[in-house]
Design an enzyme around this catalytic site. Structure first.
Site, PDB file in Angstrom:
ATOM      1  N   SER A  35       1.036  -4.507  -3.392  1.00 46.74           N
ATOM      2  CA  SER A  35       1.649  -4.170  -2.270  1.00 46.74           C
ATOM      3  C   SER A  35       2.340  -2.976  -2.256  1.00 46.74           C
ATOM      4  O   SER A  35       0.871  -1.970  -2.066  1.00 46.74           O
ATOM      5  CB  SER A  35       2.794  -5.128  -2.239  1.00 46.74           C
ATOM      6  OG  SER A  35       3.331  -5.394  -1.058  1.00 46.74           O
ATOM      7  N   ASP A  64      -1.859 -10.594  -0.763  1.00 41.72           N
ATOM      8  CA  ASP A  64      -0.895 -10.077  -1.571  1.00 41.72           C
ATOM      9  C   ASP A  64      -0.287 -11.285  -2.486  1.00 41.72           C
ATOM     10  O   ASP A  64      -0.343 -12.778  -2.438  1.00 41.72           O
ATOM     11  CB  ASP A  64       0.222  -9.716  -0.628  1.00 41.72           C
ATOM     12  CG  ASP A  64       1.359  -8.734  -1.297  1.00 41.72           C
ATOM     13  OD1 ASP A  64       1.185  -8.610  -2.613  1.00 41.72           O
ATOM     14  OD2 ASP A  64       2.174  -7.964  -0.723  1.00 41.72           O
TER      15      ASP A  64
END
Length: 833
Positions: free
Chosen positions: A384, A668
């Site tokens: 991220s 993610d």
């Protein structure tokens, strides 16, 4: 009816090894390290006789079920086969026989689906039986009664026979988990005999079902003549024994779907009947000749099959050792040099958190730099927002050897600038142009790619041509820690709790450690078939990878529920497949690598609709699947590497695992656990110390608790995390978990992102003056905090304070860091002794 005895034996593979521990060459001529084997393995003839079904429940309102059975064995054929339909009958009898050529080293699971034929609506799927062919004995016939519903006494009766086949064995390549089978290349050429001044354009169509190319068209006319230097090529798996379907000019193209009758007046050729290496005439006409030639493709893979570290990473570790060992000696004030076996592998592990994690990581690294710990680190992992920091740092080939103030100043400039310009008409036109270019290059575009372009405008001044492979320059001398970026591969119609697979990215390669399959980072996104590179697609610019690594738009309803509640258990009955082990007669003995016979009952319309609502993701980044075409090894469930990462509901359904997908669906890692630690727990990396830098929103211990739980379930060595309730309520800046209760586990230093003593101290041991107290008020998680995960802009003061907090929390816990390093050195020495 004669039945087989109850005794069963394991499939006889009788493999003759042609090579073991093969060193493969990548396209640059460098060697891959691999544990792959090239083997010569027998194929068998599988005979399936679908006999009858009994007591089938009524699926239609006004009549009995119109039953047929569909047979699907993807490891043997690209086609689905089916029996004839028996109308209006609850006890249908088919007595039809089907034949398959199967590879003995592959996990062959037959899917027998009982369906109800409907004329107007889609056929009803009543149930599917999954039967592992490995349960059969070679040379024996057995008639199985599958008890599909004990209450209604529904059953399906099928006969099986497994026999040797004449002909040479098949050459396969395997790492004991994935199997690559023999690939052939068909070349088709049309040669025009006469060329008049004015001729009508003639179009030929060629199709090889199940090949990589599928269908190709060739046009001949006054200006377009198909030359011998550029024939149409088809790459196909030999085991499929496909047919070349030819549509000549003026003839009707065959239908896309299999049909019992297809009269196009054009020739069709069974490819296994063509002699290898010979150019044959398939059709002769006064206007043209049609030639074809088939050849075996070399036994070379462009996908690295293996579980060891790649050669480049091993070379990096040797070079990095020259930086790490002296740095540790200096930091720990040792009198003697550290020997190789005494030098611990230190890793810095980060979590995500948007711009908050991007900013705080700069501060943490600045603190580690001032303590000279940065030179002790072998790895740096991220997900991220921290991947944005990492990708910026590695543009400088010597970033960790320099003061970080310049890097931090550049980040401050972009973090504090107004972001509204990124949505201007000028930028929107730029985004559209870039997405069109990306699609033209061969990538599958999505909203995640647009997010990557927006990130590019947030964090840079204009177009950024930087790529992940460019970071090789920053580690070629071992001068910086090796960066590892993480994502997870998910599957449509499943929550991340039910299906997720760890994916790691380094400047050298991208891979799924669960399968032991890796590709060069330059080739990630290209098209592969059975481990061979078929179509090279240009490497993605790093902004598109950053968008995927931080794809906050890949949420679904289940994730939102899980974020606000403790688990997804409440919804599992609506989102999990209904799979049951079923009885069978005779009961065949179950061997360790064999699968139980199971029954899948599809959900009703309401259940399907609700599952779709709960599990469908808003948007997913998709890349061409480099595992496409591989098959699972017969013993894959017993493979120790697979068992380590076996954690999905589909792991015992080999036909539905990732190798059967056209694309990887990447999101993610935070959609499962907000951690980038999994690549560091790979045994081959031998990590001894992990600095866990946490930047999560909300609970600072949640990701760590989830990691502990996951590692415990998977049997992965991880230190026991024992935090009291008081600690959880009032966290300290750092915790040391030395792994004493879990021998072999790495030493863990946990740094939650909190504002504790920083409120009163501007540096370790230096109290703030009254005028400086305001600088210590860093509201990280309050309701009015400027550091929300979704904030994209800070003021200069907000940015500086967060960087200073991250730096201070490292510097203020120097003693614990030194203690962890001393412990690791002592453990290394003890283990050697």
């Amino acid at each position: 009816m004669e039945q087989d005895s109850l005794l069963s034996q394991e499939l006889i593979t009788q493999t003759a090894r042609l090579g073991e521990g093969i060193m493969q060459l990548n396209p640059d001529g460098e060697q891959w390290t691999s544990v792959t084997k090239i083997e010569s393995s027998l194929c068998y003839l599988l005979t399936i006789r679908v006999l009858r079904a009994r007591n089938i429940h009524q699926a239609d309102v006004l009549s009995q079920t119109d039953c047929y059975v569909s047979l699907w064995l993807p490891t043997a054929s690209t086609d689905k086969f089916q029996t004839k339909t028996i109308k209006n009958c609850k006890d249908p009898v088919w007595n039809e026989t089907f034949y398959f050529r199967i590879q003995s080293q592959v996990k062959n699971v037959l899917e027998l689906a009982l369906c109800d034929k409907d004329v107007i609506t889609q056929d009803d799927h009543l149930f599917t039986v999954y039967f592992d062919i490995a349960k059969l004995s070679l040379g024996k016939q057995v008639f199985m009664h599958f008890k599909c519903d004990s209450q209604r006494q529904e059953e399906l009766e099928v006969g099986f026979a497994l026999d040797n086949m004449s002909g040479p064995p098949e050459t396969i390549i395997t790492n004991g988990l994935l199997v690559s089978r023999k690939i052939c290349c068909l070349e088709v050429q049309v040669v025009e005999k006469k060329k008049k001044k004015k001729t009508l354009e003639k179009e030929f169509s060629f199709k090889v079902q199940g090949s990589y190319e599928g269908t190709q068209d060739i046009k001949l006319g006054s200006e377009l003549v198909f030359s011998s230097s550029s024939p149409a090529r088809f790459h196909y798996a030999r085991y499929k024994q496909p047919t070349l379907d030819i549509t000549l000019p003026g003839k009707k193209r065959p239908p896309s779907f299999p049909s019992r009758v297809c009269d196009t007046g054009s020739p069709n050729v069974e490819l296994h009947s063509l002699p290898s290496g010979k150019n044959l005439i398939l059709a002769e006409d006064k206007r043209f000749d049609l030639y074809a030639k088939t050849e075996d493709c070399p036994d070379h893979l462009d996908v690295r099959l293996g579980f060891d570290l790649c050669v480049q990473e091993q070379d990096f570790l040797r070079k990095r050792q020259k930086y790490v060992a002296p740095a540790l000696k200096k930091v720990l004030q040792l009198e003697q040099d550290l020997l190789d076996h005494e030098t611990p592998v230190v890793a810095i592990m980060t979590t995500g958190g948007g711009m908050r994690s991007l900013t705080a990581l700069y501060g943490s690294l600045q603190g580690l730099k001032k303590l000279n710990i940065l030179d002790c680190a072998m790895y740096l992992t991220g997900l991220s927002g921290t991947t944005w920091t990492m990708s910026n740092l590695y543009r400088d080939a010597d970033w960790s050897q320099k003061d970080l103030n310049k890097q931090i100043s550049e980040a401050r400039k972009h973090m504090t600038k107004c972001k509204i310009n990124s949505l201007s008409l000028e930028y929107l036109k730029y985004y559209q142009k870039q997405l069109c270019q990306r699609k033209k290059e061969g990538h599958k575009t999505s909203f995640i790619d647009l997010w990557g372009l927006v990130l590019e405008s947030f964090l840079h001044d204009g177009k950024d041509n930087y790529r992940l492979s460019d970071q090789q320059r920053a580690i070629d001398r071992g001068q910086n820690p090796l960066p590892i970026y993480t994502a997870i591969n998910v599957k449509n119609n499943y929550s991340t709790l039910d299906f997720k697979e760890w994916v790691e990215f380094t400047p050298y390669e991208v891979g799924l450690q669960k399968y032991g399959a890796f590709v060069r980072v330059e080739d990630f996104g290209s098209e592969f078939f059975m481990g061979r590179l078929m179509r090279k697609v240009p490497e993605s610019r790093i902004c598109f990878l950053e968008g995927m690594w931080s794809s906050l738009f890949s949420w679904n309803v289940l994730y939102v529920w899980n974020s606000s509640h403790s688990s997804e258990d409440f919804w599992h009955k609506w989102t999990q497949d209904k799979i049951d082990n079923i009885e069978e007669e005779p009961q065949l003995p179950l061997k360790p690598h064999e699968l139980r016979t199971r029954l899948f009952t599809p959900p009703g319309p309401l259940g399907s609709a609700l599952r779709s609502i709960l599990t469908d993701r808003f948007c997913i980044a998709q890349e061409h699947n480099f595992l496409k075409g591989f098959q699972m090894h017969n013993d894959y469930l017993e493979n120790k590497h697979f068992r380590r990462w076996r954690d999905t509901v589909l792991d015992t359904f080999p036909n539905q695992l990732t190798q059967s997908e056209e694309f990887l669906s990447l999101v993610d890692t935070g959609f499962f656990i907000n951690t980038s630690i999994m690549p560091l727990l790979k045994p081959e990396r031998k990590v001894d110390v992990i600095l866990h830098l946490n930047y999560s929103a909300g609970s600072q211990t949640q990701a760590l608790d989830q990691t502990c739980k996951y590692c415990s379930e998977q049997g992965i060595l991880f230190p026991r995390v024992d935090l009291s309730e008081e600690d959880r309520k009032n966290l300290k800046e750092c915790y040391l978990f030395d792994g004493a209760e879990t021998p072999g586990a790495p030493v863990l230093l946990f740094f939650p992102l909190i504002n504790d003593t920083f409120q009163k101290y501007k540096a370790p041991g230096q109290k703030r003056s009254e005028s400086e107290m305001e600088d210590g008020k860093v509201d990280i998680y309050g309701r009015c905090s400027p550091y929300s995960t979704y904030s994209v802009q800070y003021t200069e003061k907000e940015f500086d304070r967060l960087v200073q907090l991250g730096e201070y929390n490292i510097l203020n816990n120097k003693d614990l860091i030194m203690q962890a390093l001393h412990t690791a050195v002592a453990q290394k020495r003890q283990n050697k002794e």
